[in-house]
Motif scaffolding. Structure first.
Motif: not given
Length: 205
Positions: A184-194, A196-199
């Motif tokens: 798995a690979r996680r990312r944050l698709n937050d407005h203005g703050n995109n 990766a959530l992990d290294n």
């Protein structure tokens, strides 16, 4: 054109997943974007959308196929709104993709790693189904039993003020000598703050 990504993925999908934030994949509601055979296997082309995101595209056909990189042959598991979809992974392909996860639950289970039941549960209109299904799967007591839902991928790695609901998850499978493994690979698709959530990517266990 894949620009070499297909070959890199086939050599080591984990390294490709480590080097991006997500692989964007989605079958359409008609089930016609990705053409799949009776085993849910199709041919795919990985294309870089930007520095951080790769798109999973249908492999080119006709003349375009003659001048394109060899495609990735893989199982594909679609999601359907408010349904549970599943397929069985054996040896018809060495790789696996599913629709990008933004709130759904992924599971993989079986008596061994050589014949694995994978499922994509979309229960957005009744989120209690996620917990119920997780309890059911744990009750099976299968030697391989991976459950990866919002409780897991929204549980850690966030900063104050970030919206955990904007988490985007890529899950891929790789058939190795001892059978299927899932990453798995996680990312944050937050407005203005995109970000990766992990290294890097990580194996689901």
């Amino acid at each position: 054109m894949s620009g070499g990504l297909n070959g890199q993925f086939k050599a080591n999908p984990v390294q490709v997943l480590d080097q991006c934030w997500d692989i964007n994949s989605s079958q359409n509601l008609l089930g016609t974007r990705y053409v799949l055979d009776q085993h849910s296997v199709g041919y795919f082309d990985l294309r870089r959308l930007n520095a951080n995101t790769i798109s999973l595209e249908p492999a080119p056909t006709g003349f375009s196929a003659l001048v394109s990189e060899s495609p990735v042959k893989a199982y594909y598991l679609c999601s359907t709104p408010n349904q549970r979809r599943n397929i069985i992974l054996t040896n018809h392909a060495d790789y696996f993709f599913t629709d990008t996860i933004t709130g759904c639950q992924f599971a993989a289970y079986g008596i061994n790693r050589h014949a694995v039941n994978v499922e994509h549960l979309n229960a957005l209109n009744n989120s209690l189904q996620y917990a119920r299904r997780a309890i059911e799967l744990r009750g099976i007591g299968a030697p391989l039993n991976v459950i990866y839902g919002a409780t897991e991928y929204r549980g850690t790695g966030f900063r104050t003020g970030e919206n955990v609901g904007n988490t985007v998850v890529t899950v891929v499978g790789w058939r190795r000598p001892d059978g299927w493994h899932f990453y798995a690979r996680r990312r944050l698709n937050d407005h203005g703050n995109n970000r990766a959530l992990d290294n890097a990517s990580f194996e689901l266990t």
